[in-house]
Design an enzyme around this catalytic site. Structure first.
Site, PDB file in Angstrom:
ATOM      1  CE  LYS A  89      -3.968   2.133   0.317  1.00 15.65           C
ATOM      2  NZ  LYS A  89      -3.366   3.284  -0.529  1.00 15.65           N
ATOM      3  CE  LYS A 119       4.848   7.504  -0.968  1.00 17.28           C
ATOM      4  NZ  LYS A 119       3.756   7.787   0.178  1.00 17.28           N
ATOM      5  CG  ASN A 145      -4.860  17.526   1.293  1.00 13.60           C
ATOM      6  OD1 ASN A 145      -5.639  18.305   1.554  1.00 13.60           O
ATOM      7  ND2 ASN A 145      -4.898  16.175   1.588  1.00 13.60           N
ATOM      8  CB  SER A 178      -5.652   4.625   2.372  1.00 10.49           C
ATOM      9  OG  SER A 178      -5.286   5.693   1.485  1.00 10.49           O
TER      10      SER A 178
END
Length: 429
Positions: free
Chosen positions: A68, A104, A219, A356
């Protein structure tokens, strides 16, 4: 290799190994990535020319579940950087006890130089190149530096086109209309806020008596600055890639976010409706922000911001790493010797991967949660693991960073050893 980001990141692992009892087999496997992929992505530009971009994807470990990790678009993206980020993600998922390994990806470019149509062609081309390397049960993508929900939507759609079936869970951080989760866009900042709120009372620090500087007004940094401001902390400085601003009396973060959204710049303003008034402030560089005399410093930009060259300029009492790897290992040692308390990235910024995970669960179940439920689940996770790592650090008299790696190594070691170790096979003969 000695000066690589990955070599520096690996030093944190070596320090934590002194405090765990895991097999030599597990240690050996954690020193190397499971798989690395380098691809070339041809893109037809708007003027008809063809440009070739370099892309990467690394699966560092998948013992605890599918890999992930995000995909970043940046001029400094390299295989070394992506491998380091996948390494950190492996430990981050273990720290939060998520059923994922670490991955990644990235593409080397300046995304500000491409049109939206060129970015879409590039994003879809990246998926064309790595489609056989990813999947909802193999390796799951997410947004990172200079990627967003729209880009994630393009990537998910392209994967579905290639596979000829709908596969929402291959990508997280998507638009809500195509399977995204509420709270995902703000999750990194929200999770970091929960960590700060858990740690600061241990030092008897009250929000209204605490000054904060945030490096990075993207963000994560912008949302976190606003959350802290709303909670009563005095946010006195913020910066983006172009530089920053400082106001001793504190900044009005919502008005600055509004100004940046409309002008793409940062200025200390107070906005009411469509009218904005300039507030007295100082302009400063990112390096000057890192050296401000504040209580809390939050690096929320890129890696290697605090190094041996500028570490003695740092005056903050507490550092919360929202960026990945913003402090080098050498600088980390100096900060510890100076009594500056650092809370590590693999805990502080783990809110993003946690939500996520929630999105991945919702995609696979077809049941979607309201924002209140997402944030409740996120807070429970972040607070629980923060408290566990704090307890380890106090019990072993080690830093929060080393305690976080110890915590992750215990979980990773148990999973890796479940497949058999040298001792198991020798004793069974």
């Amino acid at each position: 290799m000695s000066d690589s980001l990955f070599a520096d990141a690996s030093k944190r692992l070596e320090k934590a190994l002194k405090y765990v009892s895991i097999s030599e087999d597990a240690i050996a496997r954690l020193k190397y990535p499971k798989a690395s992929l380098t691809v070339s992505i041809p893109v037809r530009m708007d003027d008809g020319s063809l440009q070739i971009f370099q892309g990467y994807r690394v699966r560092y470990d998948n013992t605890r579940g599918p890999a992930k990790g995000g995909v970043r678009y940046h001029p400094k993206v390299s295989l070394d950087e992506v491998q380091s980020l996948a390494f950190w993600m492996t430990f981050k998922c273990a720290v939060l006890d998520l059923p994922f390994g670490g991955g990644k990806g990235g593409i080397t470019l300046n995304p500000k130089e491409l049109s939206k149509l060129e970015l879409e062609r590039l994003s879809r081309g990246y998926i064309d190149a790595i489609a056989d390397f990813i999947g909802p049960d193999v390796d799951i993508l997410a947004p990172d530096v200079y990627t967003n929900s729209m880009i994630m939507g393009w990537m998910m759609d392209q994967y579905c086109i290639i596979r000829r079936h709908i596969s929402l869970a291959v990508v997280t951080g998507k638009p809500l209309s195509i399977g995204g989760s509420v709270g995902r866009e703000e999750a990194t900042a929200t999770g970091a806020f929960f960590v700060i709120e858990s740690i600061m009372p241990k030092f008897k620090r009250l929000p209204n008596e605490t000054t904060v500087a945030v490096q990075g007004f993207g963000n994560a940094g912008a949302v976190l600055a606003e959350l802290l401001s709303q909670a009563g902390y005095k946010v006195v400085a913020i910066s983006d890639s172009q530089g920053g601003i400082y106001a001793k009396k504190g900044l009005n973060i919502p008005s600055i976010r509004q100004y940046k959204a409309s002008s793409k710049g940062i200025k200390a303003v107070y906005c009411e409706g469509s009218v904005c008034n300039i507030v007295e402030h100082e302009v400063l560089t990112n390096q000057e922000l890192l050296a401000l005399d504040v209580d809390i410093l939050i690096p929320a930009a890129l890696e290697n911001q605090i190094t041996e060259e500028n570490v003695y300029d740092v005056k903050a009492k507490y550092i919360f790493e929202v960026a990945n790897g913003p402090i080098t290992s050498a600088a980390d040692n100096i900060l510890a010797a100076r009594g500056i308390y650092v809370v590590p990235d693999i805990l502080v910024n783990a809110g993003g991967v946690t939500v996520s995970y929630f999105e991945w669960l919702q995609n696979r179940s077809g049941l979607y949660w309201k924002l209140e439920e997402v944030n409740q689940r996120l807070k429970a996770k972040m607070v629980e693991e923060t408290e566990r790592i704090w307890s380890i650090s106090q019990e072993l008299d080690i830093s929060m960073r080393t305690a976080a790696y110890v915590h992750a190594l215990n979980r990773l070691g148990e999973s890796l050893d479940a497949g058999g170790t040298r001792d198991y096979y020798i004793n069974s003969i």
